[in-house]
Design an enzyme around this catalytic site. Structure first.
Site, PDB file in Angstrom:
ATOM      1  N   TYR A 103       0.838  -1.200   0.000  1.00  0.00           N
ATOM      2  CA  TYR A 103       0.000   0.000   0.000  1.00  0.00           C
ATOM      3  C   TYR A 103       0.878   1.257   0.000  1.00  0.00           C
ATOM      4  CZ  TYR A 103      -3.634   3.254   1.497  1.00  0.00           C
ATOM      5  OH  TYR A 103      -4.511   4.304   1.574  1.00  0.00           O
ATOM      6  N   LYS A 145     -16.446  -1.037  18.973  1.00  0.00           N
ATOM      7  CA  LYS A 145     -16.283  -2.035  20.040  1.00  0.00           C
ATOM      8  C   LYS A 145     -16.683  -1.462  21.391  1.00  0.00           C
ATOM      9  CE  LYS A 145     -12.325  -4.407  17.977  1.00  0.00           C
ATOM     10  NZ  LYS A 145     -10.900  -4.690  18.214  1.00  0.00           N
ATOM     11  N   LYS A 173     -10.594   1.406  10.105  1.00  0.00           N
ATOM     12  CA  LYS A 173      -9.357   1.697  10.827  1.00  0.00           C
ATOM     13  C   LYS A 173      -9.643   1.762  12.321  1.00  0.00           C
ATOM     14  CE  LYS A 173      -8.801   4.783   7.679  1.00  0.00           C
ATOM     15  NZ  LYS A 173      -8.368   6.067   7.128  1.00  0.00           N
ATOM     16  N   SER A 189     -13.381  -7.503  15.693  1.00  0.00           N
ATOM     17  CA  SER A 189     -12.957  -7.054  14.358  1.00  0.00           C
ATOM     18  C   SER A 189     -12.596  -8.261  13.517  1.00  0.00           C
ATOM     19  CB  SER A 189     -11.739  -6.135  14.463  1.00  0.00           C
ATOM     20  OG  SER A 189     -12.137  -4.879  14.915  1.00  0.00           O
ATOM     21  N   LYS A 224       1.814   4.293  -2.966  1.00  0.00           N
ATOM     22  CA  LYS A 224       1.673   5.731  -2.696  1.00  0.00           C
ATOM     23  C   LYS A 224       2.960   6.454  -3.082  1.00  0.00           C
ATOM     24  CE  LYS A 224      -2.432   5.532  -1.269  1.00  0.00           C
ATOM     25  NZ  LYS A 224      -3.274   5.604  -2.440  1.00  0.00           N
ATOM     26  N   GLN A 252       1.186   0.315  20.733  1.00  0.00           N
ATOM     27  CA  GLN A 252       1.448   0.891  19.412  1.00  0.00           C
ATOM     28  C   GLN A 252       0.996   2.355  19.448  1.00  0.00           C
ATOM     29  OE1 GLN A 252      -0.716  -1.734  20.171  1.00  0.00           O
ATOM     30  NE2 GLN A 252      -1.467  -2.555  18.239  1.00  0.00           N
ATOM     31  N   ARG A 266       0.070   6.023  17.302  1.00  0.00           N
ATOM     32  CA  ARG A 266      -0.379   6.595  16.026  1.00  0.00           C
ATOM     33  C   ARG A 266      -0.835   8.021  16.266  1.00  0.00           C
ATOM     34  NH1 ARG A 266       1.034   2.255  14.844  1.00  0.00           N
ATOM     35  NH2 ARG A 266       0.152   0.695  13.429  1.00  0.00           N
ATOM     36  N   ASN A 283      -3.837   8.613   8.797  1.00  0.00           N
ATOM     37  CA  ASN A 283      -5.014   7.906   9.318  1.00  0.00           C
ATOM     38  C   ASN A 283      -6.217   8.840   9.530  1.00  0.00           C
ATOM     39  OD1 ASN A 283      -6.758   6.033  10.495  1.00  0.00           O
ATOM     40  ND2 ASN A 283      -5.027   4.897  11.353  1.00  0.00           N
TER      41      ASN A 283
HETATM   42  N1  GDD Z   1      -8.268  -1.492  12.383  1.00  0.00           N
HETATM   43  C1  GDD Z   1      -8.115  -1.965  13.625  1.00  0.00           C
HETATM   44  N2  GDD Z   1      -9.134  -2.668  14.207  1.00  0.00           N
HETATM   45  N3  GDD Z   1      -6.941  -1.767  14.264  1.00  0.00           N
HETATM   46  C2  GDD Z   1      -6.813  -2.247  15.516  1.00  0.00           C
HETATM   47  C3  GDD Z   1      -7.832  -2.959  16.160  1.00  0.00           C
HETATM   48  C4  GDD Z   1      -9.063  -3.183  15.467  1.00  0.00           C
HETATM   49  O1  GDD Z   1     -10.005  -3.796  15.955  1.00  0.00           O
HETATM   50  N4  GDD Z   1      -7.388  -3.312  17.404  1.00  0.00           N
HETATM   51  C5  GDD Z   1      -6.150  -2.831  17.524  1.00  0.00           C
HETATM   52  N5  GDD Z   1      -5.780  -2.192  16.387  1.00  0.00           N
HETATM   53  C6  GDD Z   1      -4.456  -1.580  16.146  1.00  0.00           C
HETATM   54  C7  GDD Z   1      -3.783  -2.129  14.887  1.00  0.00           C
HETATM   55  O2  GDD Z   1      -3.234  -3.406  15.156  1.00  0.00           O
HETATM   56  C8  GDD Z   1      -2.728  -1.057  14.649  1.00  0.00           C
HETATM   57  O3  GDD Z   1      -1.579  -1.323  15.415  1.00  0.00           O
HETATM   58  C9  GDD Z   1      -3.413   0.218  15.158  1.00  0.00           C
HETATM   59  O4  GDD Z   1      -4.568  -0.198  15.910  1.00  0.00           O
HETATM   60  C10 GDD Z   1      -3.844   1.153  14.055  1.00  0.00           C
HETATM   61  O5  GDD Z   1      -4.540   0.406  13.100  1.00  0.00           O
HETATM   62  P1  GDD Z   1      -5.261   1.023  11.800  1.00  0.00           P
HETATM   63  O6  GDD Z   1      -5.961   2.283  12.141  1.00  0.00           O
HETATM   64  O7  GDD Z   1      -6.094  -0.064  11.205  1.00  0.00           O
HETATM   65  O8  GDD Z   1      -4.081   1.264  10.760  1.00  0.00           O
HETATM   66  P2  GDD Z   1      -2.644   2.008  10.768  1.00  0.00           P
HETATM   67  O9  GDD Z   1      -2.661   3.286  11.535  1.00  0.00           O
HETATM   68  O10 GDD Z   1      -1.599   1.045  11.132  1.00  0.00           O
HETATM   69  O11 GDD Z   1      -2.507   2.351   9.230  1.00  0.00           O
HETATM   70  C11 GDD Z   1      -3.586   3.038   8.605  1.00  0.00           C
HETATM   71  O12 GDD Z   1      -3.260   4.388   8.402  1.00  0.00           O
HETATM   72  C12 GDD Z   1      -2.331   4.630   7.379  1.00  0.00           C
HETATM   73  C13 GDD Z   1      -2.100   6.129   7.197  1.00  0.00           C
HETATM   74  O13 GDD Z   1      -1.575   6.708   8.299  1.00  0.00           O
HETATM   75  C14 GDD Z   1      -3.977   2.276   7.369  1.00  0.00           C
HETATM   76  O14 GDD Z   1      -5.269   2.683   6.952  1.00  0.00           O
HETATM   77  C15 GDD Z   1      -3.048   2.541   6.262  1.00  0.00           C
HETATM   78  O15 GDD Z   1      -3.646   2.016   5.094  1.00  0.00           O
HETATM   79  C16 GDD Z   1      -2.867   4.045   6.106  1.00  0.00           C
HETATM   80  O16 GDD Z   1      -1.995   4.332   5.080  1.00  0.00           O
END
Ligand code: GDD
Length: 367
Positions: A163, A214, A206, A342, A167, A230, A232, A192
């Site tokens: 992905y 949840k 996401k 999820s 980009k 983790q 973000r 995100n």
């Molecule tokens: N989606 C999701 N769902 N994530 C979870 C969950 C759940 O139930 N529980 C825990 N997480 C944790 C994931 O394991 C990850 O470590 C963190 O939450 C963030 O997950 P996401 O929001 O799914 O994705 P991301 O931040 O790793 O990446 C996303 O953002 C990027 C841009 O900043 C993705 O959408 C990428 O495609 C995108 O480019």
């Protein structure tokens, strides 16, 4: 309907791209086959193929149409981690930790008699997991010396997942189109993006939407992939839209982070989601796709170039999202408990060119 004309088309097909940009002066290409960790880590092939087709064909169609400004969205996962920190060897003393890109990396401690390959390899694994381009060159008791990887071993770019690689490739293409053909291209690297109308169920959602869903539907404990440490940053949709418009009007043609710099751990975000209705539930950490260990938006450049940066707090944005998802759950009715977990999207193959998914645009039909 929130736009005066809506065309449902497969943008992997060049002719469709040409059709949708007809007569446009500005093109905002935000189309992508995308999702959160439950989708992108099990679907590298389809994402790479679909998104390359969309981005490349849209840019070429915009060029042919003589579009004045073309804005495309990258993603933070496309941003290669910078070669980290060190120009010279660094020795680490007790405790064997190093602050790398705002993450604390715990390096394995030496056992009294051990300076062996296992500890060495584990040190390198932990560094690599947080994106550090460092290698362990020497260990001695509690000390560990680190060097950047030799240049020949350095990947020139190291995006996350297919992905992110797409980009990055599309960013490069947009820059070349700008230089070669005099097109005004703008590139935003989204961090995100979340908010109402975003995907909130089915596996592509996401973390912000998943956590709200949840929090709303879990009864005795709440599931989370990974240990919750983790980190973000999450960007509310209103900030994203404002940033895109400001970037479009600016003269800055290089990639720009468009993201909040409010960094949180997943445990912290879950606490926020639970707080909206005063819920208290223990978190059950379960294995799942985790992606990078930590990511945040560096906003120095956006402040310098646009005199602006996203400012909506996670607590404010998540609250709006939470109550929007609550409404969706009420509309769906049925057994709420099924939304407490999820799912991970199975590996998909690209659909026939020109075909649309059954779910595409159903939200528009309902309006
Ligand atoms: N989606 C999701 N769902 N994530 C979870 C969950 C759940 O139930 N529980 C825990 N997480 C944790 C994931 O394991 C990850 O470590 C963190 O939450 C963030 O997950 P996401 O929001 O799914 O994705 P991301 O931040 O790793 O990446 C996303 O953002 C990027 C841009 O900043 C993705 O959408 C990428 O495609 C995108 O480019």
């Amino acid at each position: 309907m929130f736009c005066h004309e809506f065309i449902l088309a497969d943008l992997r097909v060049y002719d469709n791209c040409a059709k949708v940009v007809k007569g446009c002066e500005h093109v905002f290409n935000l189309a992508a086959d995308m999702g959160g960790m439950g989708f992108i880590q099990s679907n590298h092939g389809v994402i790479f193929y679909n998104n390359t087709m969309i981005s490349f064909n849209m840019l070429e169609a915009a060029r042919k149409e003589g579009v004045k400004r073309c804005v495309g969205g990258g993603a933070a996962v496309g941003a290669p981690p910078k070669p980290l920190l060190v120009a010279a060897p660094v020795s680490l003393c007790r405790p064997s930790q190093l602050l790398l890109r705002q993450q604390r990396v715990h390096l394995p401690r030496a056992r009294a008699d051990d300076d062996g390959p296992e500890r060495w390899a584990e040190g390198e694994r932990r560094l690599a997991r947080c994106g550090a381009w460092l290698r362990v060159v020497h260990t001695y008791r509690t000390r560990m010396s680190l060097l950047p990887h030799a240049p020949r071993r350095l990947p020139t770019r190291q995006p996350q997942d297919a992905y992110g690689l797409e980009k990055l490739a599309s960013e490069e293409l947009a820059k070349h189109y700008g230089k070669d053909f005099g097109m005004e291209t703008r590139i935003a690297r989204f961090h995100n993006i979340y908010g109402p109308y975003g995907t909130w169920k089915g596996g592509r959602e996401k973390a912000p939407a998943a956590f709200c869903r949840k929090a709303l539907t879990s009864a005795s404990e709440i599931e989370m992939w990974g240990d919750g440490l983790q980190t973000r940053s999450f960007t509310f949709i209103d900030d994203c839209v404002e940033g895109i418009l400001r970037l479009t009007k600016s003269d800055f043609a290089e990639p720009l982070n468009l993201g909040s710099d409010e960094m949180v751990s997943m445990n912290q975000m879950m606490e926020i989601a639970l707080s909206f209705e005063g819920k208290k539930l223990p978190i059950k950490h379960i294995p799942g796709p985790e992606g990078v260990r930590g990511r945040n938006s560096n906003n120095d450049l956006i402040k310098e170039k646009l005199g602006w940066a996203p400012s909506i707090s996670l607590a404010d944005g998540l609250k709006v999202t939470y109550f929007w998802i609550k409404e969706q759950l009420q509309k769906e009715g049925g057994d709420a408990a099924k939304y407490a977990h999820s799912t991970i999207v199975a590996t998909l193959a690209p659909m026939e060119l020109g075909a649309l998914r059954a779910s595409d645009a159903t939200e528009f039909e309902k309006k």
